[in-house]
Design an enzyme around this catalytic site. Structure first.
Site, PDB file in Angstrom:
ATOM      1  N   ARG A 123       0.848  -1.206   0.000  1.00 57.56           N
ATOM      2  CA  ARG A 123       0.000   0.000   0.000  1.00 57.56           C
ATOM      3  C   ARG A 123       0.884   1.257   0.000  1.00 57.56           C
ATOM      4  NH1 ARG A 123      -1.845   1.797   4.468  1.00 57.56           N
ATOM      5  NH2 ARG A 123      -2.522  -0.164   5.396  1.00 57.56           N
ATOM      6  N   TYR A 153     -14.575  18.114 -16.007  1.00 59.78           N
ATOM      7  CA  TYR A 153     -14.999  16.729 -16.238  1.00 59.78           C
ATOM      8  C   TYR A 153     -16.114  16.392 -15.238  1.00 59.78           C
ATOM      9  CZ  TYR A 153     -15.226  11.747 -15.558  1.00 59.78           C
ATOM     10  OH  TYR A 153     -15.707  10.478 -15.373  1.00 59.78           O
ATOM     11  N   ASP A 192      -5.694  19.356 -15.189  1.00 61.42           N
ATOM     12  CA  ASP A 192      -6.089  18.022 -15.660  1.00 61.42           C
ATOM     13  C   ASP A 192      -5.629  17.931 -17.120  1.00 61.42           C
ATOM     14  OD1 ASP A 192      -7.376  15.782 -16.672  1.00 61.42           O
ATOM     15  OD2 ASP A 192      -9.212  16.087 -15.523  1.00 61.42           O
ATOM     16  N   LYS A 238      -7.106   6.516 -19.656  1.00 63.04           N
ATOM     17  CA  LYS A 238      -7.301   6.974 -21.038  1.00 63.04           C
ATOM     18  C   LYS A 238      -6.068   6.674 -21.895  1.00 63.04           C
ATOM     19  CE  LYS A 238     -11.038   8.519 -19.121  1.00 63.04           C
ATOM     20  NZ  LYS A 238     -12.212   7.655 -19.061  1.00 63.04           N
TER      21      LYS A 238
END
Ligand SMILES: Cc1ncc(COP(=O)(O)O)c(C=O)c1O
Length: 362
Positions: A47, A99, A170, A195
């Site tokens: 983690r 977004y 972004d 993406k």
């Protein structure tokens, strides 16, 4: 070093134990301590950090020209870590067409904790009007999803810096192949790695890349480690693998977008085409100045209204009607229907501001 070389080599090293040319996937969640209780290889627990994630973060930081990257299990998880890192009561300025998943996240999960205004960030007057003493972050998204709006990064940075406000960009639509916001003065870059970095529509991921080490970055690292919204070693491996071809894929995406938008601009049944690479885009000159290339995403409005737009979406061959972007296959959708009632995306050419699922515009 050329970007292509960085993309191929910065996430990869020959494995010392086996001499494997490609880094193996380390699935182990935990790492053996040395006799003194220390961690000889620098890894403690997956983690906190993992060799595959470390390799991914290294190549992403190099590609964006940042000092460090932190990878998350999705773009939204990356965005959420930024919002969680801000002191309660901080005011955020974000684009009116941010977004929609992140806009909804702010409105749903951070109402009462942070305050926010969704405005036309590129309008200097409007931006200055909305800056308050407690404004801590200006979030920009350029080109934006799905209106392909362009924000002048240097202009926003100059306004923000004068007031000690952080700027995050972004950069999902552009990728570092087409735009490097840190070089233009932004403090942090965010991506949905789902993406173009993933590139094949088969994994979820997100990343933040910082221009410098700071207390803010240390807090984000703590949120990544304690919150645990991390990508799996397998997904990190897949991302490192995909990023090797990112520069070459982006060249193809950009070339195809230019060809298609030029074709559609002249099509008698097309009302308008939104693509920063077209001279008809209102901020084409800004895009030309700040982008290396114009990206692979575009939107267009067809004549004949929502019904006609939906007919087109269903009639095309090869393109699949589905949400998302950045994969090697081609996708198309009627975006206003996907975003729901408070969208800024027009549902048809007669509805330029807001549209509703009952077909009315207000
Ligand atoms: C511009 C932009 N930012 C952030 C996100 C969120 O990324 P994810 O779907 O990986 O959570 C998306 C997803 O479509 C996006 O298009």
């Amino acid at each position: 070093m050329k970007t292509e070389t960085i993309a191929i080599h910065a996430g990869n090293h020959v494995d010392e134990a086996t001499r494997a040319v490609i880094q193996p996937i380390i699935m182990s969640t935990t790492f053996e301590r040395g006799e003194d209780g220390g961690f000889p290889a620098g890894y403690i627990y997956s983690r906190s950090s993992n060799p595959n994630r470390h390799a991914l973060e290294h190549v992403l930081a190099k590609l964006e020209g940042g000092v460090e990257a932190a990878c998350f299990s999705s773009g939204n998880a990356a965005g959420m870590s930024v919002f969680q890192s801000l002191e309660p009561g901080t005011h955020i300025i974000a684009p009116d067409d941010m977004y929609h998943g992140l806009r909804n996240q702010l409105k749903t999960l951070f109402a009462g904790i942070l305050t926010f205004d969704f405005i036309d960030v590129n309008d200097t007057g409007v931006l200055q009007q909305h800056i308050k003493p407690e404004t801590g972050l200006i979030w920009i998204e350029t080109p934006s999803n799905p209106l392909l709006k362009i924000t002048d990064i240097k202009k926003v940075v100059a306004i923000a810096k004068a007031k000690g406000i952080k700027v995050l960009c972004d950069n999902t639509f552009a990728t570092p192949m087409c735009q490097r916001p840190l070089e233009l003065g932004a403090d942090m870059v965010m991506h949905s790695a789902t993406k173009y970095f993933g590139g094949h529509s088969d994994l979820m991921g997100g990343v933040l890349i910082t221009a410098k080490n700071s207390d803010w970055w240390a807090k984000i690292r703590t949120i990544q480690e304690m919150g645990g919204a991390i990508p799996s070693p397998f997904d990190c491996y897949m991302l490192v693998r995909s990023i090797k071809t990112l520069p070459y894929r982006m060249r193809g995406h950009v070339q195809n977008a230019l060809m298609l938008t030029e074709y559609l601009s002249l099509h008698p049944k097309v009302e308008s085409v939104l693509y920063p690479g077209l001279p008809s885009h209102p901020l084409h000159e800004v895009a030309k100045a700040q982008m290396i290339a114009f990206g692979g995403m575009f939107s267009f409005c067809v004549k004949g209204g929502e019904a006609e737009a939906k007919r087109v979406v269903n009639a095309v061959k090869l393109f699949t009607q589905a949400t998302s972007l950045g994969g090697v296959e081609s996708l198309i959708e009627h975006r206003a229907s996907v975003e729901g009632p408070d969208t800024k995306t027009p549902c048809c050419n007669s509805c330029t501001i807001r549209c509703y699922s009952d077909g009315t515009s207000r």
